[in-house]
Every structure is written in structure tokens, then in C-alpha cells.
Design a protein around this motif. Structure first.
Motif, PDB file in Angstrom:
ATOM      1  N   ASN A 240       0.816  -1.211   0.000  1.00 33.75           N
ATOM      2  CA  ASN A 240       0.000   0.000   0.000  1.00 33.75           C
ATOM      3  C   ASN A 240       0.852   1.264   0.000  1.00 33.75           C
ATOM      4  O   ASN A 240       0.441   2.281  -0.561  1.00 33.75           O
ATOM      5  CB  ASN A 240      -0.949  -0.002   1.201  1.00 33.75           C
ATOM      6  N   TYR A 243       1.669   1.770  -3.557  1.00 32.70           N
ATOM      7  CA  TYR A 243       0.517   2.311  -4.285  1.00 32.70           C
ATOM      8  C   TYR A 243       0.292   3.788  -3.957  1.00 32.70           C
ATOM      9  O   TYR A 243       0.038   4.601  -4.850  1.00 32.70           O
ATOM     10  CB  TYR A 243      -0.725   1.502  -3.948  1.00 32.70           C
ATOM     11  N   SER A 246       2.894   6.034  -5.551  1.00 31.98           N
ATOM     12  CA  SER A 246       2.807   6.129  -7.007  1.00 31.98           C
ATOM     13  C   SER A 246       1.560   6.841  -7.504  1.00 31.98           C
ATOM     14  O   SER A 246       1.544   7.350  -8.627  1.00 31.98           O
ATOM     15  CB  SER A 246       2.876   4.729  -7.630  1.00 31.98           C
ATOM     16  N   THR A 247       0.489   6.901  -6.701  1.00 32.46           N
ATOM     17  CA  THR A 247      -0.758   7.500  -7.178  1.00 32.46           C
ATOM     18  C   THR A 247      -1.027   8.900  -6.628  1.00 32.46           C
ATOM     19  O   THR A 247      -1.849   9.623  -7.200  1.00 32.46           O
ATOM     20  CB  THR A 247      -1.967   6.615  -6.827  1.00 32.46           C
ATOM     21  N   ASN A 275      -6.927   1.219 -15.997  1.00 28.13           N
ATOM     22  CA  ASN A 275      -6.515   0.417 -14.848  1.00 28.13           C
ATOM     23  C   ASN A 275      -7.661  -0.473 -14.373  1.00 28.13           C
ATOM     24  O   ASN A 275      -7.479  -1.661 -14.071  1.00 28.13           O
ATOM     25  CB  ASN A 275      -6.042   1.354 -13.728  1.00 28.13           C
ATOM     26  N   ILE A 307       3.054  -5.484 -10.144  1.00 27.00           N
ATOM     27  CA  ILE A 307       2.906  -4.094  -9.682  1.00 27.00           C
ATOM     28  C   ILE A 307       4.246  -3.369  -9.751  1.00 27.00           C
ATOM     29  O   ILE A 307       4.335  -2.208 -10.181  1.00 27.00           O
ATOM     30  CB  ILE A 307       2.333  -4.069  -8.257  1.00 27.00           C
ATOM     31  N   THR A 311       5.170   0.159 -11.951  1.00 23.01           N
ATOM     32  CA  THR A 311       5.702   1.417 -11.415  1.00 23.01           C
ATOM     33  C   THR A 311       7.038   1.768 -12.061  1.00 23.01           C
ATOM     34  O   THR A 311       7.342   2.951 -12.277  1.00 23.01           O
ATOM     35  CB  THR A 311       5.859   1.337  -9.884  1.00 23.01           C
ATOM     36  N   LEU A 330      -0.591  -2.271 -14.248  1.00 18.28           N
ATOM     37  CA  LEU A 330      -0.887  -2.093 -12.827  1.00 18.28           C
ATOM     38  C   LEU A 330      -2.239  -2.706 -12.468  1.00 18.28           C
ATOM     39  O   LEU A 330      -2.406  -3.300 -11.394  1.00 18.28           O
ATOM     40  CB  LEU A 330      -0.886  -0.600 -12.491  1.00 18.28           C
ATOM     41  N   PHE A 334      -2.878  -5.423  -9.470  1.00 19.68           N
ATOM     42  CA  PHE A 334      -3.750  -5.133  -8.336  1.00 19.68           C
ATOM     43  C   PHE A 334      -5.032  -5.954  -8.379  1.00 19.68           C
ATOM     44  O   PHE A 334      -5.647  -6.195  -7.339  1.00 19.68           O
ATOM     45  CB  PHE A 334      -4.059  -3.637  -8.259  1.00 19.68           C
ATOM     46  N   ALA A 398       7.084  -2.394  -3.687  1.00 18.47           N
ATOM     47  CA  ALA A 398       6.223  -3.504  -4.105  1.00 18.47           C
ATOM     48  C   ALA A 398       7.006  -4.802  -4.180  1.00 18.47           C
ATOM     49  O   ALA A 398       6.513  -5.879  -3.802  1.00 18.47           O
ATOM     50  CB  ALA A 398       5.576  -3.191  -5.455  1.00 18.47           C
TER      51      ALA A 398
END
Length: 412
Positions: A240, A243, A246-247, A275, A307, A311, A330, A334, A398
Motif C-alpha cells: 500500500n 501504491y 505512485s498514485t 486500470n 505491480i 511502477t 498495474l 492489483f 512492491a
């Protein structure tokens, strides 16, 4: 259903109507979170502090995530102890979605950073009450042989919530309208689940006496006594954190690194939809396959590697085409991870009586990365290599989470 025994002992297979209602309510929670997180908070930060938009966004999301980190296990533990005629979990679902809607209304009227922080903290506090109750319903009522399937549909609702939240925020016609639309959707989505009134019930005479010391110390689950739970927590935390790192700055990544020529809000929506496409293609199938084989770890490890690859694509291929390919990859990773890891987590919970609390502790591994991500991401983007370094770091996290899944011994 009364508490104190496992779902395998008390429940047969769950039906499609209940799974659908649970997934829809869960979708509403994710809409309430990700409409703001994907677009609305970033736009609000840009409007209020155009010269410091990144630091303002980091402050708002970081404080909100800190609230989330505390709220989820606390509300999970309170739902474990709730002796209501409606059940242990449903009252918290109702209170949570209504409180979350109230927080979104505060955000819609916010005219300063302080009010944005206050509104977002209320959203995080309330929606975490609903989320804790909804996730605890799975080990309460779903046999282990169906948890991959149900985890898959919860994964569908999660990515659907991200997609629907982003779409509502994009097409509503402004920041205020976006918040109002997300609030209405979150409340309406919970109605079918609440109306079904299927819940576990704790009788008042079975509720243990409340003691603050026991309540507070219960949130520490010794990893030496429960090593599988400890490793499961750590691996989820790392995944997490990858994630979140990266987001968090996806909108700014498109404008500042990719130099996306059209409206960046639309670009975020397109990437989110792509995605979602590959995630939806894998999330339920992988959960069902893990149920049939009884194997969880191999799917989680493989998904972590995928994942990490996605990235790294964002790190080295900073074009619109690269962003599209990375989003598709991705989603595959996920999709597998979301369903199977949730099933794995329910397999390593220490006790049946404290499922809400224990899943709340696990969910700290979802919230804590949101606190740490701004602290990590902002200086990396600003001073230590920009978006290339940021997404390379996300890939390394990840990869670490994927490798450490092998330390969980009690799951095939």
C-alpha cells in the motif's frame, strides 16, 4: 447468527444478493474516498494555494490518513462489542456513510485550508467506521472456501469506487458539485445492504465488561505470538505504501512530467478507467482460483512482481503512451493482489471474537502509508530525482512486499 464461532461452523455459502449488496455498499465508501483523492482535493489545493499546491495536498491527505489510521481499528473494535437488535456491524455502516456525507458537504463549502482539513478528517473518521464494519462482515459470515470469491467482488467494488468517484468528480461540473455528487452516491449505495438486515448479533449478556486498559492494549497483536498476522500486516503495508507513493501525484505527474496536452482531469480519468479494465478482468477470476486450489501466497507474490514492473514503467517511460501501458499492467497486478490478499488476511486472523478489531489493525497498513507517502514523495519529487526516483522507489517497495509474503507459514 451469534458470535464466538467461526464462519465455517455457523454459516453455509453466501448468496449473490448479499455479496452484491455488500459490494455496492463498499463501492459507495470508495467513491467517498477517491472522488476527493483522485481529483477534488488536488483541485481544491490548487485553487486555495496555487504556489504551494503539492505541500497543501500532502498536508490535507496526511492529516486525514492519520485520522483513518486510528479510526479503523477503533470502530472495528467497537463494532465487535455492539449489542444492537440490528446486529453488530449495520449500525456502524449507517452512521459511517451519513457522517461521511456530512464531511463531503463540509468540503463542498470549504473556503480555506483549515476547513478542507476539517472536512477531510470527518470523511476519513466516518467512512472508516463503515469500512471497518463492512470488511468484518466477511469473516463473520463467509466460509473460508468462498473468501477469495467475495474478496474478488470487494476488489471489483474498490476499483469501481475509484473509477466512479473519479468520473463523478470529473463530470459533475466543478469541485462543489463533485463533492455533493459523491456524498449522495455514498449514502444511496449503502441502502440495499442495510435493508437486507443480515448481520451477526451479540447478545447484551454476552458482551464483556468494558475496561479502557483492556480495550487499548488489545490493539497490540504480538507478532511473536502471531507471526503470520505480523508478516501479513507488513507485506500489506509495503504494497500500500508503493501504491500511495505512485498514485498521490498522478495529476501532477501528467502535467509536469508527461506534459499531457489535454485536460489533465480527463487524463486521470482515462488512466483510471484503463486500470479498472484490466483489474476487473483479473480480480474475481484470481480469487476463485485461489479458493479452488487453496493457495494464496503464489498469487500475492506474482501480483507484487507485476505491480513493481508497472511502477518502473512510470519511472522510465514518461510519455502518455507509457502511462497507458503502465496503467493496464498495474490493473493486472492489483486485480490479483486485491482479492487474494484479502482472503489471505482473513485466514490469519488471531481470534473469531475480535475480527473487527483485528481487521482494523490490518487496515492500519492501508492508512499509515497515506500518512507516510506525502512525507516520502514530496522531497523525492522536489529534491531527489523527481518522478523517475519516485516511481523507482514505488517499484522497490512492491518488490519487497512481494518477497516477504513467503514468510507467512500458515497459508499454503
Amino acid at each position: 447468527m451469534t458470535v464466538g464461532r467461526t464462519a465455517e461452523e455457523t454459516a453455509g455459502p453466501v448468496g449473490g444478493r448479499w455479496v452484491g449488496a455488500l459490494s455496492l455498499a463498499n463501492l459507495g465508501v470508495w467513491v467517498g474516498w477517491f472522488g476527493p483523492l483522485q481529483l477534488l482535493l488536488a483541485r481544491q489545493a490548487q485553487q486555495l494555494t496555487p504556489d504551494h499546491k503539492a505541500s497543501t495536498l500532502a498536508l490535507v491527505t496526511g492529516v486525514g490518513a492519520a485520522v483513518s489510521m486510528v479510526a479503523n481499528p477503533v470502530f472495528g473494535a467497537l463494532s465487535d462489542r455492539t449489542a444492537s437488535s440490528a446486529g453488530r456491524r449495520i449500525p456502524w455502516v449507517v452512521a459511517g456513510v451519513l457522517g461521511g456525507a456530512a464531511g463531503l458537504l463540509v468540503l463542498a463549502r470549504a473556503s480555506s485550508v483549515s476547513w478542507v482539513i476539517a472536512g477531510w478528517c470527518l470523511v476519513q473518521l466516518a467512512l472508516n467506521a463503515a469500512f471497518a464494519a463492512l470488511t468484518a462482515a466477511v469473516p463473520d459470515q463467509v466460509p473460508a472456501r468462498q473468501r477469495g470469491l467475495v474478496g474478488g467482488w470487494l476488489g471489483v467494488s474498490q476499483v469501481g469506487g475509484i473509477l466512479v468517484g473519479t468520473a463523478l468528480a470529473t463530470v459533475a461540473g466543478g469541485v462543489t458539485a463533485g463533492y455533493l455528487t459523491c456524498a449522495a452516491f455514498s449514502v444511496l449505495a449503502a441502502v440495499p445492504y442495510v435493508v437486507m438486515r443480515r448481520d451477526t448479533r451479540l447478545w447484551p449478556d454476552a458482551r464483556p465488561a468494558f475496561r479502557w486498559r483492556t480495550f487499548l492494549t488489545g490493539f497490540w497483536i504480538d507478532p511473536r505470538r502471531h507471526p503470520d498476522f505480523g508478516w501479513a500486516w507488513l507485506t500489506r503495508f509495503l504494497m500500500n505504501l508503493s501504491y500511495s507513493v505512485s498514485t498521490m501525484y498522478l495529476l501532477y505527474y501528467l502535467t509536469d512530467a508527461v506534459h499531457y496536452e489535454d485536460d489533465a482531469d480527463t487524463g486521470v480519468l482515462i488512466l483510471t478507467a484503463l486500470n479498472a479494465l484490466t483489474l476487473l478482468a483479473t480480480v474475481v477470476v484470481s480469487g476463485v482460483r485461489s479458493d479452488r486450489t487453496g493457495r494464496r501466497k503464489v498469487y500475492v507474490i506474482g501480483s507484487g512482481l507485476v505491480i513493481s514492473a508497472a511502477t518502473l514503467l512510470l519511472a522510465v517511460w514518461q510519455t502518455w503512451t507509457g502511462a497507458i501501458v503502465a496503467s493496464l499492467v498495474l490493473g493486472v497486478g492489483f486485480g490479483v493482489y486485491t482479492s487474494v490478499d484479502f482472503a489471505l488476511l482473513t485466514d490469519v486472523l488471531p481470534t473469531a471474537e475480535d475480527r473487527g478489531r483485528d481487521l482494523g489493525v490490518i487496515n492500519v497498513a492501508n492508512a499509515l502509508p497515506q500518512v507516510l507517502a506525502p512525507v516520502i514523495a514530496a522531497p523525492v519529487v522536489t529534491h531527489f530525482g523527481g518522478y523517475t526516483a519516485l516511481y523507482a522507489l514505488a517499484g522497490a517497495l512492491a518488490l519487497a512486499g512481494s518477497v516477504l509474503v513467503r514468510r507467512i507459514r500458515g497459508v499454503p
